[in-house]
Design a protein around this motif. Structure first.
Motif, PDB file in Angstrom:
ATOM      1  N   ARG A   1       0.824  -1.198   0.000  1.00  0.00           N
ATOM      2  CA  ARG A   1       0.000   0.000   0.000  1.00  0.00           C
ATOM      3  C   ARG A   1       0.867   1.260   0.000  1.00  0.00           C
ATOM      4  O   ARG A   1       1.998   1.257   0.490  1.00  0.00           O
ATOM      5  N   HIS A   2       0.319   2.309  -0.526  1.00  0.00           N
ATOM      6  CA  HIS A   2       0.963   3.621  -0.523  1.00  0.00           C
ATOM      7  C   HIS A   2       1.329   4.002   0.911  1.00  0.00           C
ATOM      8  O   HIS A   2       0.614   3.669   1.859  1.00  0.00           O
TER       9      HIS A   2
ATOM     10  N   LYS B   1       1.017   6.602   2.621  1.00  0.00           N
ATOM     11  CA  LYS B   1       0.001   7.331   3.372  1.00  0.00           C
ATOM     12  C   LYS B   1      -1.080   6.407   3.918  1.00  0.00           C
ATOM     13  O   LYS B   1      -1.805   6.781   4.850  1.00  0.00           O
ATOM     14  N   ASP B   2      -1.188   5.199   3.364  1.00  0.00           N
ATOM     15  CA  ASP B   2      -2.184   4.225   3.807  1.00  0.00           C
ATOM     16  C   ASP B   2      -1.549   3.012   4.487  1.00  0.00           C
ATOM     17  O   ASP B   2      -2.227   2.034   4.766  1.00  0.00           O
TER      18      ASP B   2
ATOM     19  N   GLY C   1      -0.267   2.437   7.464  1.00  0.00           N
ATOM     20  CA  GLY C   1      -0.587   2.091   8.844  1.00  0.00           C
ATOM     21  C   GLY C   1       0.662   1.972   9.694  1.00  0.00           C
ATOM     22  O   GLY C   1       1.765   2.385   9.317  1.00  0.00           O
TER      23      GLY C   1
ATOM     24  N   GLY D   1       2.173  -1.845   5.730  1.00  0.00           N
ATOM     25  CA  GLY D   1       1.506  -1.721   4.442  1.00  0.00           C
ATOM     26  C   GLY D   1       1.843  -2.792   3.435  1.00  0.00           C
ATOM     27  O   GLY D   1       1.795  -2.546   2.228  1.00  0.00           O
TER      28      GLY D   1
ATOM     29  N   ASP E   1      -2.295   3.646  -5.547  1.00  0.00           N
ATOM     30  CA  ASP E   1      -2.488   3.416  -4.113  1.00  0.00           C
ATOM     31  C   ASP E   1      -2.001   2.049  -3.676  1.00  0.00           C
ATOM     32  O   ASP E   1      -1.611   1.869  -2.516  1.00  0.00           O
ATOM     33  N   ARG E   2      -2.031   1.066  -4.591  1.00  0.00           N
ATOM     34  CA  ARG E   2      -1.649  -0.294  -4.253  1.00  0.00           C
ATOM     35  C   ARG E   2      -0.890  -0.927  -5.411  1.00  0.00           C
ATOM     36  O   ARG E   2      -1.235  -0.701  -6.568  1.00  0.00           O
TER      37      ARG E   2
END
Length: 386
Positions: free
Chosen positions: A9-10, A12-13, A15, A24, A71-72
Motif C-alpha cells: 500500500r501507498h 500514506k495508507d 498504517g 503496508g 495506491d496499491r
C-alpha cells in the motif's frame, strides 16, 4: 475473477509499523481481468525475492506507489509460473507449460529494459499472487526436456541477469586487452547472487575468481565452486553504510582494513595487479575499495545498486588507468534463451537452500529476513503454488 496477492500500500495508507519493521504489505483479495490478446493467465509457482522488493517494502529511496501514482501495487518480477490460459489461444503457451518471467516491462527501441514489470512500470502487476495476467512477451517458455525445476528456474533468474552484464563487461575488457589469457587475470565480485553467476561464467572461461562472503557457509559454497572466498569479517569497518559520518577510530579501522583487503586481492591476482573485472552490484559502501582493487585497463561492472547509488571518483585517475565503467539494467530478451540453455547444459544453476524457501503466508517474514540480512543464501524465494 478474484485472487489473493501480497499487496504493497501507498505510504500514506500503510498504517503502523509491525514488530517485523514492515508496514503496508499484506495479503489482500484483488480483482483480475480475463486475459485478452497478447496476455496469458498464469499460476505463479515460485517468486524470487529480489533487491527491488526490499527497496519497495522499505520505501527507500522512494515510495514505489507514489512513483507510480497508484495506491496499491502487487510486486514480484522474477520467478517461475505455470500457464493456465492464453487470451488468444497462443500456441506458444499451452496449458501447464512452465515459463520464466522476464521483467522487461518497458523497453527502448533497441530492446533494452527501461522500466521493470512489477516494480516501477506504472500499471503493471507482479507475481506475488495466486494467479496473475501477464503480457505474453514477458514469458519465456522453458523446454521441459532441459530438466530444470521451477525452483531452479526461479533461483537462476539472478544468473540470467548476470549473463547480460558479464558479456558486456567481458567485451569491454577484451576491447583493450587483446590476446590476453584469462588465466593471467582475476575477476572479483562482492557478495550476491548476480555476482556469483558472473563469477561462474568468468571461471568457465579460465579467469581466476574471488568473492567476498559474510559467513562460513557461503565461503564453503563458493570455494566448492572454484571461487576463492575472502571473509568480510576479516576487514571490520571497511564498508560502512553509505553517507555515514565516521568517528576518528572508525576511520582508522576502515583505512587499515581497506589496506589489508587491497593487499589480499592483489596477492591472489595472478600478476599482482588487482582485479581485471570487478562485479559491484552494491554501490556506495564498497565503491572506494572497488576502485582501489581495479587494475589498469580494468572494468567495473554493475547491474544495479543495493546500498548507495550516488558515487564519486576522480575522472582523471580513471582515464589515465583506461578503466571502463559498465552499467547495465535487467537484460535483453534475446539473451534469455542462450542463458537458459547454458544453465541446462553446464549446470550453471544456483543450489537451493530449503531454509530460504518460504511458504505463501510467510511473505512478511521473508521480507523482514531479507532486509535484515537474515537469509541463508543469495537466492531466497516465496512458494506461491506448488
Amino acid at each position: 475473477m478474484k485472487t489473493e496477492a501480497w499487496v504493497l500500500r501507498h505510504g500514506k495508507d500503510a498504517g503502523e509499523v509491525g514488530p517485523d519493521g514492515i508496514s503496508g504489505f499484506d495479503i489482500e483479495t484483488i480483482d483480475l481481468p480475463e486475459p485478452g490478446p497478447g496476455e496469458v493467465l498464469v499460476e505463479p509457482m515460485y517468486a524470487a525475492w529480489e533487491g527491488n522488493l526490499g527497496h519497495a517494502i522499505e520505501r527507500r529511496p522512494i515510495d514505489i506507489c507514489e512513483e507510480r501514482g497508484e495506491d496499491r501495487v502487487v510486486l514480484g518480477n522474477s520467478g517461475a509460473v505455470r500457464v493456465l490460459r492464453a487470451g488468444d489461444r497462443d500456441g506458444r503457451f499451452p496449458e501447464g507449460a512452465m515459463c520464466l518471467v522476464v521483467p522487461a516491462g518497458e523497453v527502448d527501441r533497441y530492446g533494452y529494459t527501461e522500466k521493470v514489470h512489477g516494480y516501477d512500470r506504472p500499471g503493471s502487476s507482479g507475481i506475488l499472487a495466486r494467479r496473475m495476467v501477464l503480457p505474453a512477451e514477458l514469458l519465456y517458455r522453458v523446454d521441459p526436456s532441459l530438466g530444470l525445476t521451477a525452483q531452479q528456474v526461479t533461483a537462476a533468474g539472478r544468473y540470467f541477469i548476470a549473463w547480460n552484464n558479464w558479456n558486456v563487461a567481458l567485451a569491454c575488457w577484451r576491447s583493450q586487452m587483446v590476446g590476453e589469457d584469462p588465466a593471467d587475470h582475476l575477476v572479483f565480485g562482492w557478495g550476491g547472487g548476480v555476482s556469483q553467476g558472473g563469477l561462474l561464467l568468468a571461471r568457465d572461461l579460465g579467469f581466476r575468481t574471488a568473492m567476498l562472503t559474510g559467513s562460513a557457509d557461503r565461503a564453503r559454497l563458493v570455494a566448492d565452486m572454484g571461487i576463492t572466498p575472502l571473509d568480510r569479517r576479516d576487514y571490520p569497518g571497511m564498508t560502512p553504510a553509505a553517507g555515514s559520518a565516521l568517528p576518528p577510530e572508525a576511520r582508522k579501522m576502515r583505512v587499515d582494513s581497506e589496506a589489508r583487503f587491497v593487499e589480499d586481492v592483489r596477492a591472489i591476482s595472478p600478476r599482482g595487479e588487482g582485479a581485471a573485472i570487478v562485479l559491484d552490484h552494491i554501490g556506495g559502501p564498497v565503491y572506494v575499495a572497488t576502485l582501489k582493487i581495479l587494475a589498469r585497463q580494468g572494468v567495473l561492472s554493475t547491474v544495479g545498486w543495493k546500498a548507495g547509488m550516488r558515487l564519486t571518483h576522480l575522472r582523471a585517475v580513471e582515464a589515465i588507468g583506461r578503466r571502463i565503467h559498465v552499467n547495465t539494467h535487467v537484460t535483453h530478451l534475446r539473451d534469455v534463451a542462450p542463458a537458459v540453455e547454458y544453465a541446462a547444459k553446464t549446470g550453471w544453476v544456483p543450489p537451493i537452500d530449503e531454509r530460504d524457501v518460504y511458504a505463501w503466508e510467510d511473505g512478511r517474514r521473508l521480507a523482514a529476513a531479507y532486509n535484515s540480512g537474515g537469509t541463508y543464501s543469495y537466492f531466497p524465494m516465496l512458494k506461491i503454488n506448488d
